[in-house]
Design a protein around this motif. Structure first.
Motif, mmCIF file in Angstrom:
data_model
loop_
_atom_site.group_PDB
_atom_site.id
_atom_site.type_symbol
_atom_site.label_atom_id
_atom_site.label_comp_id
_atom_site.label_asym_id
_atom_site.label_seq_id
_atom_site.Cartn_x
_atom_site.Cartn_y
_atom_site.Cartn_z
ATOM 1 N N GLU A 41 0.851 -1.199 0.000
ATOM 2 C CA GLU A 41 0.000 0.000 0.000
ATOM 3 C C GLU A 41 0.889 1.252 0.000
ATOM 4 N N ASP A 42 1.933 1.214 0.819
ATOM 5 C CA ASP A 42 2.877 2.337 0.871
ATOM 6 C C ASP A 42 3.504 2.591 -0.493
ATOM 7 N N ILE A 43 3.842 1.507 -1.165
ATOM 8 C CA ILE A 43 4.486 1.637 -2.481
ATOM 9 C C ILE A 43 3.523 2.263 -3.481
ATOM 10 N N VAL A 44 2.276 1.827 -3.427
ATOM 11 C CA VAL A 44 1.275 2.378 -4.348
ATOM 12 C C VAL A 44 1.134 3.889 -4.140
ATOM 13 N N TYR A 45 1.182 4.321 -2.879
ATOM 14 C CA TYR A 45 0.997 5.746 -2.581
ATOM 15 C C TYR A 45 2.304 6.544 -2.628
ATOM 16 N N SER A 46 3.419 5.867 -2.909
ATOM 17 C CA SER A 46 4.693 6.593 -2.910
ATOM 18 C C SER A 46 4.919 7.287 -4.249
ATOM 19 N N PHE A 47 4.588 8.551 -4.272
ATOM 20 C CA PHE A 47 4.705 9.329 -5.496
ATOM 21 C C PHE A 47 6.167 9.387 -5.962
ATOM 22 N N ARG A 48 7.083 9.502 -4.986
ATOM 23 C CA ARG A 48 8.511 9.576 -5.319
ATOM 24 C C ARG A 48 8.967 8.307 -6.032
ATOM 25 N N LEU A 49 8.417 7.199 -5.604
ATOM 26 C CA LEU A 49 8.814 5.932 -6.213
ATOM 27 C C LEU A 49 8.340 5.845 -7.661
ATOM 28 N N TRP A 50 7.138 6.329 -7.903
ATOM 29 C CA TRP A 50 6.625 6.284 -9.275
ATOM 30 C C TRP A 50 7.407 7.217 -10.173
ATOM 31 N N GLU A 51 7.854 8.329 -9.604
ATOM 32 C CA GLU A 51 8.738 9.222 -10.371
ATOM 33 C C GLU A 51 10.011 8.463 -10.746
ATOM 34 N N SER A 52 10.500 7.711 -9.773
ATOM 35 C CA SER A 52 11.713 6.934 -9.986
ATOM 36 C C SER A 52 11.494 5.875 -11.076
ATOM 37 N N PHE A 53 10.304 5.263 -11.092
ATOM 38 C CA PHE A 53 9.960 4.300 -12.146
ATOM 39 C C PHE A 53 9.961 4.984 -13.513
ATOM 40 N N GLY A 54 9.367 6.163 -13.554
ATOM 41 C CA GLY A 54 9.304 6.923 -14.812
ATOM 42 C C GLY A 54 10.695 7.238 -15.329
ATOM 43 N N ARG A 55 11.555 7.649 -14.383
ATOM 44 C CA ARG A 55 12.936 7.996 -14.737
ATOM 45 C C ARG A 55 13.671 6.755 -15.261
ATOM 46 N N THR A 56 13.388 5.626 -14.627
ATOM 47 C CA THR A 56 14.045 4.379 -15.048
ATOM 48 C C THR A 56 13.593 3.991 -16.455
ATOM 49 N N LEU A 57 12.321 4.209 -16.727
ATOM 50 C CA LEU A 57 11.796 3.891 -18.064
ATOM 51 C C LEU A 57 12.504 4.756 -19.110
ATOM 52 N N SER A 58 12.640 6.063 -18.809
ATOM 53 C CA SER A 58 13.356 6.959 -19.732
ATOM 54 C C SER A 58 14.786 6.467 -19.921
#
Lengths: 493, 304
Positions: free
Chosen positions: B61-78
């Motif tokens: 649940e924490d991971i789902v709500y972790s906006f910073r982590l999703w930013e990090s995912f986006g950066r990794t995709l780039s």
């Protein structure tokens, strides 16, 4: 002639008498030692100290253990001890120690810990509560130079009076400045003309200096065309580097970071306007620093200062030997002074920095023999002559006897500023909860994002840190205060 | 005798032969993954010495709500798209050049030198380039200053840091794609190439109609391997920028490392590691599915 003969006879008599007295004393001492033979007499013991790699005070402690304590133990107690020094960088040391202690290993018998780890190491019972040792050996109840030494390096919880370690190296932030540049007549004249006041001349001129005043000096010496910059301190995200320079701005401006002595509350204390202002001031100082300031850590500051790229630099006093090495160019005349303070809203001057430094802690899983050696070692470490020798070698003792010794201030160029900054008015320590690593990692991430300019809203950054840290404390059971519902909406951007 | 007969049964014998591999796989893969999944349901810090506390799906649940982590995912995709994209294009181009220059003097030496970066550990390459990028003493800034362009804080400037690290990754891994391209081109039948030459097909048609259909499979394997590796990049970035300035270069593997070995939050990082594992499996499956689409289509056509 007869007078000379009688003098000679008298001197022979008195030297014989002195010899007899000495022999008598030695015999009496050996009888008493023989009566109380050390339980480890005749044994050979191996001890391992775990300390911080590349950190002078740590390596000095281990070096002195073999150079001085080993012969001392052999002579005084009759056992042969050999110390091995194992080291890891700041960021990895705790992981190394904890992984070993979690398996109830006595691989590391004495550990040079960070004061912030006292909670994490003591709660599971991995290290010895030294109160019992002190009760048994009252000579270890040392009078420290200031209250913060005992509170900072020994106690968990802070101000509880429960002690878990002994100060190994005291440390504070001091400022290294190029006196040769300050004393240069042309520079003095140019500064006088530009600002209508004199450049500071000696140590005393820095005692009441605020960041506002110092900014003029840093700006004056910032000359990118000449490859020279006015100032440098740490912004690196590694371990606690940035936090150690963010806190002083908050503390000095009158802010606080949480209530860790009572209810473990962060939200509502850390996220304050005054702290947001402190963050802005901290970030703005990068303009007087060489390019790449956002990644400056301890090593980078040493390199910049010794290479003559900065006029001044804030650094841990313990790094003094590296900041003023013997092979520094001859024209470098370095003066070590207290770092600047800040003017609070009521107009008063305040200078409140973090203490650095590390305590010795003793592994609770040591064998009785290792425990005995560890205690003997501590008793030896705090002998006045050992502490003086430590200071002579460039270490940083923090006991009152050594720091108040008339020779102390002149032993090393940074000793005077070190002593000044170790006073309770100038130094404080911060939280040491078992979840320390999580709390620290959170603020390092957010403050680094702010300092780098990735985030511009200081207050929002503080809100995010406060929410995250309150959640960490609540989830771990250290606090009964839940982060407020609005924390769900707080985003770091 | 009975035992021997039992062992010599084809099925039993085959099982015995693969048993060491199965045991290894079970001990080193299955057990750790199951442990990882188990830990992900706990609030567990490696260093506090406190017992783990069961919190169900709390970490997820924490991971789902972790906006910073999703930013990090986006950066990794780039990061994956940019690095693998550039490495593939450059690798194929350089590979074709080397393929077509068999008689070039010094070809072997040039190839050996070209492959050198790939042999370096990311840690060494990181240190090497960190020093080269250094604003005061770095050689790159020495050149830019000499050229009158001024000093650049490659690793501290938010607008440059990502590109600076991408450059190092491309420098390190383009040779891998060159190697893959050479292997792929080596798989093209000579007869078909000679036929194309006899037919006087222009070079680009030869590439599209003869070379690529044969080389495609090996190239795709190369791209797949690079994509998975790129997704896991940690050591290079950690060493060069530590994820900074701010979080400009913080990739998801670095976030995972920070939570596990800086904050020592094992429960949360196990949950993230499990999610990443699922993503890697899903990604590889999609990739292999697409890769085999044409083959399946051809098989269907043939059977019809």
């Amino acid at each position: 002639m007869s007078t000379r003969t009688s003098l000679w006879t008298w001197s022979r008599l008195s030297s014989r008498l002195a010899l007899c007295l000495l022999l008598g004393a030695v015999m009496a001492l050996s009888t008493s030692v023989a009566q109380e033979a050390h339980p480890l007499e005749g044994e050979s013991i191996d001890m391992t100290i775990l300390g911080i790699g590349g950190w002078v005070p740590s390596s000095l402690g281990a070096e002195m253990a073999n150079d001085l304590f080993k012969p001392f133990a052999l002579e005084e107690y009759g056992y042969d001890v050999t110390f091995t020094f194992d080291a890891a960088p700041f960021a990895a040391l705790f992981q190394r120690a904890a992984a070993s202690l979690a398996t109830r290993s006595n691989e590391y018998n004495i550990i040079i810990s960070d004061s912030q780890w006292l909670g994490a190491l003591s709660e599971p019972g991995w290290i010895v509560n030294v109160d019992e040792i002190i009760e048994e050996h009252p000579e270890l109840d040392i009078e420290w130079y200031s209250e913060i030494v005992g509170v900072g390096y020994q106690e968990y919880p802070m101000y509880s009076g429960i002690r878990w370690g002994f100060p190994q190296a005291g440390d504070v932030v001091v400022m290294f400045v190029r006196r040769d540049m300050l004393h240069d007549e042309a520079e003095r004249a140019a500064f006088l003309e530009e600002h209508g006041r004199e450049l500071p001349y000696d140590y005393e001129d820095f005692l009441e200096m605020s960041y506002g005043e110092f900014e003029d000096i840093a700006a004056f010496f910032t000359r990118p065309d000449e490859g020279l910059y006015g100032h440098a301190f740490q912004y690196s995200r590694e371990y606690d580097f940035l936090s150690m320079w963010m806190y002083p701005f908050m503390f000095s401006l009158g802010g606080d970071i949480g209530d860790f002595e009572d209810e473990n509350r962060v939200y509502g204390i850390l996220n304050s306007e005054v702290n947001a202002r402190a963050m802005e001031i901290n970030r703005a100082w990068q303009q007087y620093m060489p390019p790449g300031a956002i990644n400056f850590g301890i090593a980078e500051i040493i390199d910049l200062f010794t290479a003559g790229q900065v006029f001044s630099a804030q650094q841990w006093a313990a790094v003094g030997p590296a900041m003023i090495p013997e092979d520094l160019p001859e024209e470098f005349d370095v003066m070590v002074v207290p770092p600047p303070g800040l003017i609070q809203d009521d107009g008063s001057f305040n200078r409140l920095y973090n203490v650095g430094g590390q305590p010795w802690v003793i592994n609770a899983f040591n064998t009785p023999e290792q425990m005995r050696v560890a205690i003997d070692f501590m008793r030896w470490w705090y002998l006045p002559e050992t502490q003086m020798e430590y200071a002579r070698r460039g270490g940083s003792p923090s006991d009152a006897a050594t720091l108040n010794h008339p020779d102390y201030e002149d032993m090393k160029p940074w000793n005077r500023a070190f002593k000044f900054m170790l006073q309770d008015d100038n130094a404080r320590d911060f939280y040491r909860e078992p979840t320390y690593a999580q709390l620290l990692s959170t603020q390092q991430e957010a403050w680094h994002a702010f300092a780098s300019g990735e985030i511009d809203d200081a207050m929002n950054t503080l809100e995010w840190i406060a929410c995250e840290q309150q959640k960490i404390l609540f989830d771990s059971g250290a606090s009964e205060i839940r982060p407020p519902a609005e924390c769900r909406q707080v985003r770091l951007r | 005798m009975r035992v021997r007969r039992f062992i010599e049964r084809p099925r039993v014998f085959a099982l015995l032969l693969i048993a060491p591999a199965l045991i290894f796989f079970f001990v080193w893969n299955i057990i750790p993954v199951l442990t990882l999944i188990g830990v992900s349901f706990y609030n567990y810090s490696m260093v506090t010495g406190m017992p783990p506390r069961y919190i169900g799906l709390g970490n997820y649940e924490d991971i789902v709500y972790s906006f910073r982590l999703w930013e990090s995912f986006g950066r990794t995709l780039s990061w994956v798209v940019v690095t693998v994209g550039i490495e593939t294009v450059l690798g194929i181009a350089i590979g074709i050049l080397f393929w077509g220059s068999v008689r070039l003097p010094g070809r072997r030496l040039a190839l050996t030198l070209l492959f050198t970066p790939m042999l370096m550990t990311p840690l060494a390459a990181g240190i090497f380039f960190r020093l080269m990028y250094e604003p005061s003493i770095g050689i790159i800034n020495y050149v830019t200053r000499w050229a009158g362009l001024g000093t650049f804080s490659f690793l501290s400037d938010r607008s440059l840091a990502f590109a600076a690290v991408v450059f190092v990754d491309v420098w390190m891994w383009t040779p891998f794609m060159v190697l893959i391209t050479l292997a792929a081109l080596g798989s093209v039948p000579k007869a078909e190439l000679e036929a194309a030459e006899v037919d006087r097909l222009p070079w680009w048609r030869r590439l599209v109609t003869v070379v690529l259909p044969h080389a495609k499979f090996i190239l795709m394997i190369g791209i797949l391997l690079r994509t998975i590796e790129s997704f896991k990049t940690m050591d290079l970035v950690f060493n060069m920028t530590g994820g900074g300035p701010g979080t400009t270069t913080e990739l998801v593997a670095l976030t995972l490392w920070r939570r596990a070995f800086e904050a020592f939050n094992l429960g949360w990082s196990s949950a993230l590691a499990f999610i990443l594992l699922l993503m890697a499996i899903a990604f590889t499956s999609i990739f292999l599915f697409v890769l085999n689409l044409r083959r399946r289509q051809q098989e269907r056509e043939a059977s019809a």
